[in-house]
Design an enzyme around this catalytic site. Sequence first.
Site, mmCIF file in Angstrom:
data_model
loop_
_atom_site.group_PDB
_atom_site.id
_atom_site.type_symbol
_atom_site.label_atom_id
_atom_site.label_comp_id
_atom_site.label_asym_id
_atom_site.label_seq_id
_atom_site.Cartn_x
_atom_site.Cartn_y
_atom_site.Cartn_z
ATOM 1 N N HIS A 1 -9.922 -9.971 -56.911
ATOM 2 C CA HIS A 1 -8.623 -10.249 -56.291
ATOM 3 C C HIS A 1 -7.441 -9.933 -57.223
ATOM 4 C CE1 HIS A 1 -11.261 -12.535 -53.575
ATOM 5 N NE2 HIS A 1 -10.284 -12.497 -52.680
ATOM 6 N N HIS A 10 -9.595 -7.125 -51.389
ATOM 7 C CA HIS A 10 -8.812 -7.893 -50.423
ATOM 8 C C HIS A 10 -7.446 -7.248 -50.335
ATOM 9 C CE1 HIS A 10 -6.955 -10.921 -48.041
ATOM 10 N NE2 HIS A 10 -7.883 -11.848 -48.232
ATOM 11 N N HIS A 63 -13.882 -8.899 -42.481
ATOM 12 C CA HIS A 63 -13.033 -10.062 -42.759
ATOM 13 C C HIS A 63 -11.676 -9.865 -42.083
ATOM 14 C CE1 HIS A 63 -10.503 -12.759 -45.206
ATOM 15 N NE2 HIS A 63 -11.618 -13.411 -45.494
ATOM 16 N N GLU A 65 -15.838 -14.907 -42.284
ATOM 17 C CA GLU A 65 -14.489 -15.050 -41.711
ATOM 18 C C GLU A 65 -14.075 -13.752 -41.018
ATOM 19 O OE1 GLU A 65 -12.629 -18.135 -44.980
ATOM 20 O OE2 GLU A 65 -12.473 -15.997 -45.417
ATOM 21 N N GLU A 67 -9.262 -18.021 -38.369
ATOM 22 C CA GLU A 67 -8.532 -18.468 -39.555
ATOM 23 C C GLU A 67 -7.024 -18.354 -39.342
ATOM 24 O OE1 GLU A 67 -8.027 -17.396 -44.296
ATOM 25 O OE2 GLU A 67 -9.758 -16.601 -43.202
ATOM 26 N N CYS A 120 -5.016 -20.776 -48.936
ATOM 27 C CA CYS A 120 -4.236 -19.604 -48.526
ATOM 28 C C CYS A 120 -3.458 -19.865 -47.242
ATOM 29 C CB CYS A 120 -5.162 -18.398 -48.358
ATOM 30 S SG CYS A 120 -6.595 -18.709 -47.303
#
Length: 682
Positions: free
Chosen positions: A160, A210, A275, A327, A343, A418
Amino acid sequence: MKKHVLAACLLGAAGPALAQQAVADYPIQAVSFTKVKLADNFWLPRLKTNTDVTIPASFQRCEATNRVKNFEMAAAKSGKFATTFPFDDTDIYKTIEGASYSLSLYPDEHLKEYVDLLIAKVAAAQEPDGYLYTARTIDPAHPHPWAGMARWEKERELSHELYNSGHLYEAAVAHYQATGQKNFLNIALKNADLVCATFGPGKRAVAPGHEIVEMGLVKLYRVTGQPKYLQTAKFFLDQRGHYNGYDPKSPDEWRNGQYWQDDKPVVAQMEAEGHAVRAEYLYSAMADVAALTGDKPLLTAVDSIWQNMVSKKLYVTGGTGAVPSGERFGNNYELPNATAYNETCASVADVYWQQRMFQLHGDSKYADVMEKVLYNGLISGVGLDGKSFFYSNAMLVKNSASFPQTEPARAGWFDCSCCPTNLARLFPSLPGYVYGQHANDVYVNLFVSSTADLLVNNKKVSLTQQNNYPWEGGLKFIVNPATATDFSLLLRVPGWAQSQALPSDLYTFADPAAAPGVTLKVNGQPVAVKLRNGYAMLARKWKKGDVVEMTLPMDVRRVVANPRVKDDIGKVALQRGPIVYCAEWADNNGKVTNVIVPSTARFTVAYHPELLNGVTTLTTTVPTVQVDEATNSIQTVPQTLTAIPYYAWANRGKGEMTVWFPARVLDVDLVTRPALQAEQKK
């Protein structure tokens, strides 16, 4: 793509420019949030709660959970990383972003001083060459396990590092746009210069694990006009599809290139996959780069992905990402209710994406989806108190031993927080999503009481909205040009007001011909509704005090899902205006999953200012399935059903909730008493 002069024309914001340059850009530009002043009964209290409660609570929790301490230790190069995840730095960045937008709307010297103090701590934690990642800087010999021993070594997977950079850039640009200060922007530019010097043709190559650095680099490009930022954003997009990484021995079979949107080159991706948050940040960046470079294959790809998501992978509330493991988006039509993930961050990302798609194409269907997300699947993620949150947003909660999900409750914070900080940054930027402009065309996308200061044909125009939306369908627009001027006012006519539940066949209204049409008046005189890409277009010479009135039908509509959505076969959802409804235990004798809503049900609509900060409820008498233990029998008993807006559920404790109701009894699940007792002991 149309040529524009590039200033600081940030999506949803504008401010002082560091550079100007003629470039391709979105055909339609968002009207800056700084040019729109809200007076809205629905949204303004939420923005005020975000300012007064959510942002201070987020900062306090960043302090209490040692997120701030990580920066202090990184500056001292001493200590041990004190939180759980290497992306915890971004919670500070996102909250600063939200505070920056908020400062523009609600000046607060104390908040400004605190933000500047945090920015100074971030600056102190930055390494001399621009690298900024506390999970490594605190103790380079013992970095976070997800990070690897060398910089960016595990970027494709879990480190990340570039994700942190992306949120840094987004926050720094928002802070600069809102305050005119460069203290945060300079930190971001120093880091971005390092990223651009490290990654690119002939240098290091990676598809960020990500996504969001791509969006952030585009924003830096807009502010500075420096091509390297846009070029590096495109480079990151182009790196996808060169490494699948699939491991057939992995216990998590979804952990492959698809999870990271890295199984195909971006121009070959045609479906929403993996995701959901990562995906929608990627799709937003694809739209950005397509607009700014004129890349037609990229545009074709993002258009195809959008169509797939809206026609096969979107919940009726606007939620995305159906599958808890990873997710992620599921397969086409895989939209289960019992295990729905949805989410909150995915809804935030989807708002960004829908806005960009509108700016590309000028079609109301993108604003239709954005509205659905905003009024339902997004604001359900934050409690009415402004400091309790959902990470995932359920579609069904049931008291049953056979049910796979425990009753959810809102939480003040999460180890991975987040979602709360993402909401903190989105809410105060909302004014920037209301209006759009292309030359002489002025678009109204959201019906939010407000006044916008526009410049049309180099003439000042004030446009005021007055309404009680989403509870009432009467909309008034007052046009006040400095002098009489010609332009086109384009008012979005929502799909739901034209008997279209969604711009696809994923959801339809059970009675598509039932709703009356939309009416339009100019200065009290009826005019025909002439549609252009879903907008009622009024082209005329506007004079001071001209009034437009549009009335939208606000009937209660039954929504049915495409029969390929197996969980929703034989069921209906309820919608009125843009609001999707649910039934919750607190209004329905403690149980709602036994309710049947037949086609003959007729609803009473009433506004209750004292309930859930003010909501319109739907009530009707319907059959409910009741168990008579004494006679060991089941029967249907009439009962009053009260439905509330989906976004308002779970603010009165834990209990049953459902969005979808069976239209008739098809089957009954039997749960034995020993099994139920065993469940209750857990």
